[in-house]
Design a protein around this motif. Sequence first.
Motif, mmCIF file in Angstrom:
data_model
loop_
_atom_site.group_PDB
_atom_site.id
_atom_site.type_symbol
_atom_site.label_atom_id
_atom_site.label_comp_id
_atom_site.label_asym_id
_atom_site.label_seq_id
_atom_site.Cartn_x
_atom_site.Cartn_y
_atom_site.Cartn_z
ATOM 1 N N ARG A 1 48.254 46.389 38.677
ATOM 2 C CA ARG A 1 47.194 45.496 38.205
ATOM 3 C C ARG A 1 46.077 45.361 39.232
ATOM 4 O O ARG A 1 46.306 45.496 40.425
ATOM 5 C CB ARG A 1 47.756 44.104 37.923
ATOM 6 N N LYS A 2 44.892 45.051 38.725
ATOM 7 C CA LYS A 2 43.751 44.780 39.595
ATOM 8 C C LYS A 2 44.103 43.599 40.492
ATOM 9 O O LYS A 2 44.660 42.606 40.028
ATOM 10 C CB LYS A 2 42.511 44.472 38.745
ATOM 11 N N ASP B 1 41.894 48.712 46.187
ATOM 12 C CA ASP B 1 41.673 48.183 44.844
ATOM 13 C C ASP B 1 40.282 48.584 44.326
ATOM 14 O O ASP B 1 40.144 49.051 43.188
ATOM 15 C CB ASP B 1 41.806 46.652 44.892
ATOM 16 N N LYS B 2 39.286 48.436 45.167
ATOM 17 C CA LYS B 2 37.911 48.786 44.780
ATOM 18 C C LYS B 2 37.813 50.265 44.411
ATOM 19 O O LYS B 2 37.214 50.626 43.404
ATOM 20 C CB LYS B 2 36.946 48.452 45.914
ATOM 21 N N PHE C 1 39.523 50.900 40.998
ATOM 22 C CA PHE C 1 38.918 50.310 39.802
ATOM 23 C C PHE C 1 37.428 50.592 39.655
ATOM 24 O O PHE C 1 36.855 50.357 38.601
ATOM 25 C CB PHE C 1 39.211 48.810 39.746
ATOM 26 N N GLN C 2 36.779 51.119 40.702
ATOM 27 C CA GLN C 2 35.354 51.425 40.605
ATOM 28 C C GLN C 2 35.032 52.885 40.905
ATOM 29 O O GLN C 2 33.965 53.358 40.558
ATOM 30 C CB GLN C 2 34.553 50.523 41.548
ATOM 31 N N GLY C 3 35.945 53.589 41.559
ATOM 32 C CA GLY C 3 35.704 54.983 41.926
ATOM 33 C C GLY C 3 35.891 55.928 40.742
ATOM 34 O O GLY C 3 36.251 55.516 39.642
ATOM 35 N N THR D 1 41.952 51.641 54.994
ATOM 36 C CA THR D 1 42.513 50.286 54.932
ATOM 37 C C THR D 1 43.208 50.001 56.261
ATOM 38 O O THR D 1 43.273 50.869 57.131
ATOM 39 C CB THR D 1 43.561 50.136 53.795
ATOM 40 N N ARG D 2 43.774 48.824 56.375
ATOM 41 C CA ARG D 2 44.491 48.474 57.610
ATOM 42 C C ARG D 2 45.731 49.346 57.817
ATOM 43 O O ARG D 2 46.282 49.409 58.903
ATOM 44 C CB ARG D 2 44.868 46.991 57.604
#
Length: 92
Positions: A54-55, A63-64, A67-69, A79-80
């Motif tokens: 899930r988002k 997440d970005k 859901f946007q790429g 990321t970390r």
Amino acid sequence: MATTAHALHILVKHKDQALDVLKQLEKGAKFQALAKKYSKCPSAKKGGDLGEFRKGQMVPQFDKACFQGELITPQLVKTRFGWHVVKVLYRT
């Protein structure tokens, strides 16, 4: 607006290694085989398959990207945890 996504990823420590993985993919290497060989994530055993999520379930940068790429086209995400080569299969 999509609320779930299904993605594969390969997690490595360094950007250079992530770029090398991308080059191998561009030359026709199989994503799942590279995930099993290079990824530091437990999902490596499943060819990097994270399944459907899930988002908001993943860290914000990941997440970005999911859901946007772009779909299907592998992309780099920092990321970390390190550098991810992410391939989003679909969104619903």
